[in-house]
Design an enzyme around this catalytic site. Structure first.
Site, PDB file in Angstrom:
ATOM      1  N   ILE A 118       0.841  -1.199   0.000  1.00 29.25           N
ATOM      2  CA  ILE A 118       0.000   0.000   0.000  1.00 29.25           C
ATOM      3  C   ILE A 118       0.878   1.250   0.000  1.00 29.25           C
ATOM      4  O   ILE A 118       1.872   1.324   0.714  1.00 29.25           O
ATOM      5  CB  ILE A 118      -0.929   0.022   1.230  1.00 29.25           C
ATOM      6  N   VAL A 207       5.441  -6.977   3.452  1.00 28.31           N
ATOM      7  CA  VAL A 207       6.121  -6.722   2.184  1.00 28.31           C
ATOM      8  C   VAL A 207       7.524  -6.148   2.364  1.00 28.31           C
ATOM      9  O   VAL A 207       8.386  -6.328   1.497  1.00 28.31           O
ATOM     10  CB  VAL A 207       5.276  -5.792   1.298  1.00 28.31           C
ATOM     11  N   ASP A 208       7.774  -5.468   3.492  1.00 27.58           N
ATOM     12  CA  ASP A 208       9.086  -4.845   3.699  1.00 27.58           C
ATOM     13  C   ASP A 208      10.081  -5.848   4.285  1.00 27.58           C
ATOM     14  O   ASP A 208      10.832  -5.554   5.207  1.00 27.58           O
ATOM     15  CB  ASP A 208       8.973  -3.608   4.586  1.00 27.58           C
ATOM     16  N   HIS A 228       8.114 -13.777  17.902  1.00 21.18           N
ATOM     17  CA  HIS A 228       8.663 -12.452  17.621  1.00 21.18           C
ATOM     18  C   HIS A 228      10.147 -12.428  17.990  1.00 21.18           C
ATOM     19  O   HIS A 228      10.526 -12.844  19.093  1.00 21.18           O
ATOM     20  CB  HIS A 228       7.897 -11.404  18.429  1.00 21.18           C
ATOM     21  N   GLU A 298      -1.332  -6.699  15.513  1.00 21.11           N
ATOM     22  CA  GLU A 298      -0.464  -7.660  16.200  1.00 21.11           C
ATOM     23  C   GLU A 298      -0.965  -7.950  17.611  1.00 21.11           C
ATOM     24  O   GLU A 298      -0.876  -9.089  18.089  1.00 21.11           O
ATOM     25  CB  GLU A 298       0.976  -7.145  16.245  1.00 21.11           C
ATOM     26  N   ASP A 321      15.380  -9.486  12.218  1.00 15.87           N
ATOM     27  CA  ASP A 321      15.941  -8.192  11.833  1.00 15.87           C
ATOM     28  C   ASP A 321      17.422  -8.221  12.181  1.00 15.87           C
ATOM     29  O   ASP A 321      17.806  -8.006  13.331  1.00 15.87           O
ATOM     30  CB  ASP A 321      15.226  -7.054  12.563  1.00 15.87           C
TER      31      ASP A 321
END
Length: 348
Positions: A118, A207-208, A228, A298, A321
């Protein structure tokens, strides 16, 4: 006594017995029917207690050569590999992908991967799709479902055999929080209207991100969530659950199994529909009460998975990450990783 030497009362009992059986069957059916009705809510929908559990089909696989499992040798002794409700936790070394690939290919499985591109987030789509082609469900049938408000900006990425891309045009929202929360609504809607007719499993990703190593059928189950990366070592008191009782996402401090990432979850189309519909309805109720959960969709995902235990849990290998967390030795592989970005610039 009758002519065969049996007491007359015995013959009488034999004559009455079929009648008694018929009566018991009739009233037993009525009783069971009443009990079944008790498991249905006033709207006529079947209660969660009667839903089918995750029953894996038994399929005949061809002869294969692979190392024998050893019951006296743990597959991993440095991490938890099963939840208290006996759902497997998927780490590198806990599965044989060759066996699993054969099982799912014999079932002719099709996997759907949903992603929302988006506004400015469409810039991440090309890398997402290119790396998915390299690492996601390789050798299996895949449909990429791209939700976007910019269909003309969707890149042309070469796809392998049995894989296709479907663009679903949706509206955008001013706030990124609203974009995030409306994902649940869109996935729920299309699960009912389309996905159930086209795929067997749904995987819902951000998407990122990019795929950097194998992500295959080992993740598939009726309902899965992903640990997580920021909380897999933490106690439940430290989880960033929604702590305000006014919110539908509220979880008390003395409850909680794990903290699940909102960026990678999935399961069968039916179970994903249940999850996303419930989360969307909870967010609508929160909005009506003037409250927004601390971590939006979330937070609601974590509430749902607390009371609807996933049948499989993915380790943080499946959401990572590296820029923030490095590469600890416990992570044998990093499979689905965040792409470096300026959050403020992208979200605004």
């Amino acid at each position: 006594m009758d002519l065969r030497g049996r007491p007359k009362c015995y013959s009488l009992h034999l004559g009455i017995l079929p009648f008694i059986v018929l009566v018991l069957v009739f009233f037993g059916y009525g009783f069971l029917s009443h009990k079944i009705q008790e498991f249905r809510n006033p709207g006529g929908e079947t209660c969660m207690a009667t839903r089918q559990t995750d029953v894996q089909k038994v399929v005949s696989v061809p002869r294969m050569a692979y190392p024998q499992p050893n019951v006296l040798t743990p597959i991993r002794n440095d991490v938890l590999v099963f939840t208290p409700w006996l759902a497997p936790i998927i780490w590198e070394g806990t599965f044989n992908i060759d066996i699993l690939n054969e099982q799912f290919k014999l079932q002719n499985t099709t996997i759907g991967l949903t992603v929302f591109a988006i506004k400015k987030y469409v810039v991440f789509l090309k890398l997402f799709l290119e790396t998915a082609e390299q690492h996601f469900m390789v050798g299996h049938k895949v449909i990429y479902y791209v939700f976007t408000d910019r269909p003309s900006d969707v890149p042309q990425v070469p796809l392998g055999a049995g894989r296709k891309l479907v663009v679903l045009t949706v509206r955008n929202y001013t706030r990124w929080q609203d974009v995030s929360m409306h994902r649940m609504e869109m996935i729920s809607h299309f699960s009912e209207q389309r996905f159930q007719h086209e795929v067997d499993y749904l995987v819902c990703g951000d998407v990122d991100m990019k795929f950097s190593d194998h992500v295959g059928v080992e993740i598939l189950s009726a309902l899965f969530g992903t640990l997580h990366p920021g909380f897999y070592r933490s106690r439940r008191e430290s989880f960033t659950y929604e702590r305000r009782p006014k919110s539908q996402a509220y979880i008390p401090r003395d409850e909680g199994d794990f903290y699940y990432a909102g960026g990678f979850f999935g399961g069968s189309v039916v179970e994903v529909h249940h999850l996303t519909k419930a989360c969307h309805q909870a967010m609508v109720e929160d909005q009506a009460n003037g409250i927004e959960a601390v971590w939006h969709d979330e937070s609601h995902l974590n509430k749902y998975l607390l009371y609807h235990k996933p049948t499989k849990v993915l380790s943080p290998e499946y959401v990572w990450d590296q820029k923030l967390l490095g590469w600890p030795s416990i992570m044998k592989k990093l499979r689905y990783v965040a792409v470096p970005k300026n959050h403020q610039a992208i979200r605004n």
